[in-house]
Design a protein around this motif. Structure first.
Motif, PDB file in Angstrom:
ATOM      1  N   ARG A 281      -2.944 -11.998   6.110  1.00 55.97           N
ATOM      2  CA  ARG A 281      -4.175 -11.378   5.625  1.00 55.97           C
ATOM      3  C   ARG A 281      -4.852 -12.279   4.600  1.00 55.97           C
TER       4      ARG A 281
ATOM      5  N   PHE B 133       0.679  -6.885   1.626  1.00 52.59           N
ATOM      6  CA  PHE B 133      -0.629  -7.505   1.839  1.00 52.59           C
ATOM      7  C   PHE B 133      -0.471  -8.658   2.816  1.00 52.59           C
TER       8      PHE B 133
ATOM      9  N   ASP C 197       0.842  -1.188   0.000  1.00 59.27           N
ATOM     10  CA  ASP C 197       0.000   0.000   0.000  1.00 59.27           C
ATOM     11  C   ASP C 197       0.878   1.239   0.000  1.00 59.27           C
TER      12      ASP C 197
ATOM     13  N   GLU D 261      -8.310  -2.542  -2.594  1.00 63.30           N
ATOM     14  CA  GLU D 261      -8.390  -1.621  -1.459  1.00 63.30           C
ATOM     15  C   GLU D 261      -7.018  -1.421  -0.822  1.00 63.30           C
ATOM     16  N   HIS D 262      -6.242  -2.484  -0.766  1.00 60.10           N
ATOM     17  CA  HIS D 262      -4.897  -2.375  -0.187  1.00 60.10           C
ATOM     18  C   HIS D 262      -4.009  -1.461  -1.042  1.00 60.10           C
TER      19      HIS D 262
END
Length: 623
Positions: free
Chosen positions: A577, A573, A567, A603-604
């Motif tokens: 996760r 990530f 990110d 989204e990350h």
């Protein structure tokens, strides 16, 4: 210098205009030659860089043939000669794909050779063919150095095409009988030839008149041949077959890139009105808008310089003003038409000599400037074509849909864009109610990595279907790869064979990140075991492992790039996760889990571009 001489010098290669050689070049042929200047340079690079190449050529549908290194004496002796009537041209045109001819005796070298030919197509219309004559002398010599047994190469019709000299006391003359071995009266020999023609691998005991012999054999898929050795050393046969096959694959890849380049250039004929088509500045791509401006700028400088020289001449010799103006005008007309070899003609007066010297210096400077721009444009154009081919291979490696397995759900996600390629996933059926899942990654990028990935996919599929053993399939694939990979390229691969009836899975892992399984009650297990990546060593220590897939189990096979997505804070990530996401959604379908994962990755990233190419394959037992 005539226009034809100028064209020939511009492309720096031999030119033959069907059918008589082209002492008088038509306007259409002249235009074609000018447009072929860029591809002819690629042709030169290809032939000079390929040790086994005898001659390369670009033959167009309007009768123009460009050859490197030059027109052979044979063409003059057999004239009239029209390449459009030659088998390599006709066969490639009919096939609409790259073809390899049967071996023949080369007229230039006198040795055995074979031709690779690729059609040049524009909107399904045949515009020509790119070809390369390849000497088989190196392969013949290499086979002659094998002491472990007697080798021979069989073509797709079962005919022995290459064989070393027969040693003293040779016992197996039946192998070398004229004609096709498929027609042999010895049924065992005919069966062997049939297996070889089908592209199979193996070792067979063949009973011959003067004794039995074991013959190991392996295919060369690129040309439809098969290599055999009167020995049980299948590893040696496989390694040699792979080595020769890679040579033919490399050459066919080169002709295909050149055919693509030539087609793009010919398709653009007439696009530039102010720019001579002989310049590769007309290559499509990012330089399209800038290159005409560059050329117009250079041409403007040239005309200004010529006019300046003319003015100087006028002041120096007023009595010859008219003749000087005519001479300069004719030269400028030639220059404006793209002829950089134009000369100013005139009398021998000092004023005219000064003009000629100034004009010659100007045109030489102009050539130097164009060469610099041309070189950069050529390199950019070649890189662009390489990316196009890489992307095409990447699309081939990523199937549009995943075959569904009875009693299971399968979904895949990949972001491969062809430039950082390459990885691939594969799902296919095998004999005995089995399904195969594969994911692999090549430690490289560009066209070379894409081709290695495509080769790995083909070899793995063939190995699994032949042996039914994932470890053996990867060991065989590694044997082929290790003999051909260069520049430190390595290949990781996970291969699993799932028995649909018993729900057991045998798998092997060659250097790939270990997959994991989430059970229906949320427990997580990692599929341990495996060996090093393929391509580094000739032989890798790799054995198959086993696992039972229970109802509701979710198998997740992924690559490093998936967990390394970062990110804006450079936070990965991460594996935790990924496991949590699958665990929390384990009751949903494989497709729904994949959608959730895709959303989580987006989204990350938070709108940032990816610095990697994630890939993941999810298989869930539904019953």
């Amino acid at each position: 210098m005539t226009t034809a001489e100028g064209v020939t010098e511009a492309i720096e290669a031999g030119v033959w205009i069907a059918p008589d050689g082209g002492d008088e070049i038509s306007i259409d042929a002249e235009e074609t030659l000018l447009y072929l200047s860029g591809p002819s340079r690629i042709l030169k690079i290809m032939v000079q860089g390929e040790e086994t190449a005898e001659i390369g050529y670009i033959g167009t549908s309007d009768g123009v043939l460009v050859l490197w290194p030059d027109v052979t004496e044979t063409l003059h002796l057999i004239a009239p000669f029209d390449h459009r009537e030659r088998p390599w041209y006709l066969e490639a045109g009919r096939a609409k794909d790259t073809i390899w001819t049967k071996p023949y005796l080369s007229q230039s070298s006198g040795g055995l050779a074979i031709t690779c030919a690729t059609p040049i197509s524009i909107n399904s219309t045949l515009m020509g063919v790119v070809g390369m004559d390849v000497s088989l002398a190196k392969i013949d010599q290499d086979l002659g150095n094998i002491s472990a047994g007697y080798p021979f190469l069989l073509d797709g019709q079962g005919v022995v095409v290459i064989r070393p000299p027969v040693p003293e006391g040779f016992l197996w003359e039946e192998i070398l009988a004229p004609g096709s071995l498929l027609d042999s009266k010895n049924t065992e020999l005919a069966d062997l030839a049939e297996a070889m023609v089908r592209g199979e691998w193996g070792t067979s005991v063949v009973r011959l008149e003067r004794g039995n012999t074991r013959i190991s054999y392996a295919p060369l898929p690129s040309v439809g041949w098969s290599l055999a050795l009167t020995s049980i050393d299948i590893d040696l046969v496989a390694a040699k077959a792979s080595q020769y096959d890679q040579l033919f694959r490399r050459i066919s890849g080169q002709t295909e890139v050149l055919a693509l380049e030539t087609g793009m250039v010919l398709e653009g004929r007439g696009r530039w009105m102010m720019m001579p088509p002989s310049s590769p500045l007309a290559i499509e791509g990012e330089a399209d808008e800038a290159t005409p401006l560059i050329f117009l700028y250079v041409l403007a400088v040239a005309i200004s310089s010529a006019l300046l020289a003319g003015v100087i001449g006028l002041w120096r010799g007023r009595k010859v003003v008219a003749s000087m103006v005519d001479a300069v005008t004719r030269a400028l007309e030639g220059l404006g038409g793209g002829n950089l070899n134009v000369k100013i003609e005139g009398d021998g007066s000092k004023g005219m000599r000064d003009i000629r010297e100034a004009f010659d210096k100007m045109t030489n400077d102009l050539k130097d400037q164009i060469s610099l721009v041309e070189k950069g444009s050529f390199e950019a154009g070649w890189s662009e074509k390489e990316e196009e081919v890489s992307e095409e291979v990447a699309r081939f490696l990523q199937p549009e849909r995943i075959p569904q397995i009875e009693g299971y759900q399968a979904a895949a996600l990949t972001f491969a864009d062809g430039q950082r390629c390459c990885h691939f996933y594969d799902v296919f059926e095998a004999e005995g109610s089995k399904a195969v899942v594969v994911i692999s990654e090549v430690s490289g990028k560009g066209l070379s990595a894409a081709m290695v990935a495509a080769l790995t996919r083909s070899l793995t599929r063939a190995g699994v279907r032949r042996s039914g053993d994932p470890a053996k399939a990867l060991r065989e694939t590694n044997l082929h790869l290790s003999d051909n990979l260069r520049n430190g390229i390595m290949v990781s691969c996970f291969c699993g064979i799932l028995d649909i009836s018993s729900h057991s899975m045998n798998y092997a892992n060659a250097g790939h990140i270990p997959p994991f399984i989430v059970s229906s009650d949320g427990f997580v297990d990692t599929l341990v075991g495996g060996g090093i990546s393929m391509g580094a060593l000739d032989h890798i220590d790799l054995e198959a492992e086993g696992w039972m897939i229970d109802p509701g189990d979710v198998l997740v096979i992924y690559n490093d790039d998936l967990v390394e997505v970062e990110d804006e804070k450079r936070e990965r990530f991460g594996t935790e996760r990924l496991i949590s996401l699958v665990k929390n959604n384990r009751e949903r379908s494989a497709q729904d889990i994949m959608k959730e994962l895709e959303t989580a990755i987006a989204e990350h990233l938070g709108g940032r571009s990816r610095g990697s190419d994630p890939a993941v394959l999810i298989v869930k037992r539904s019953v």
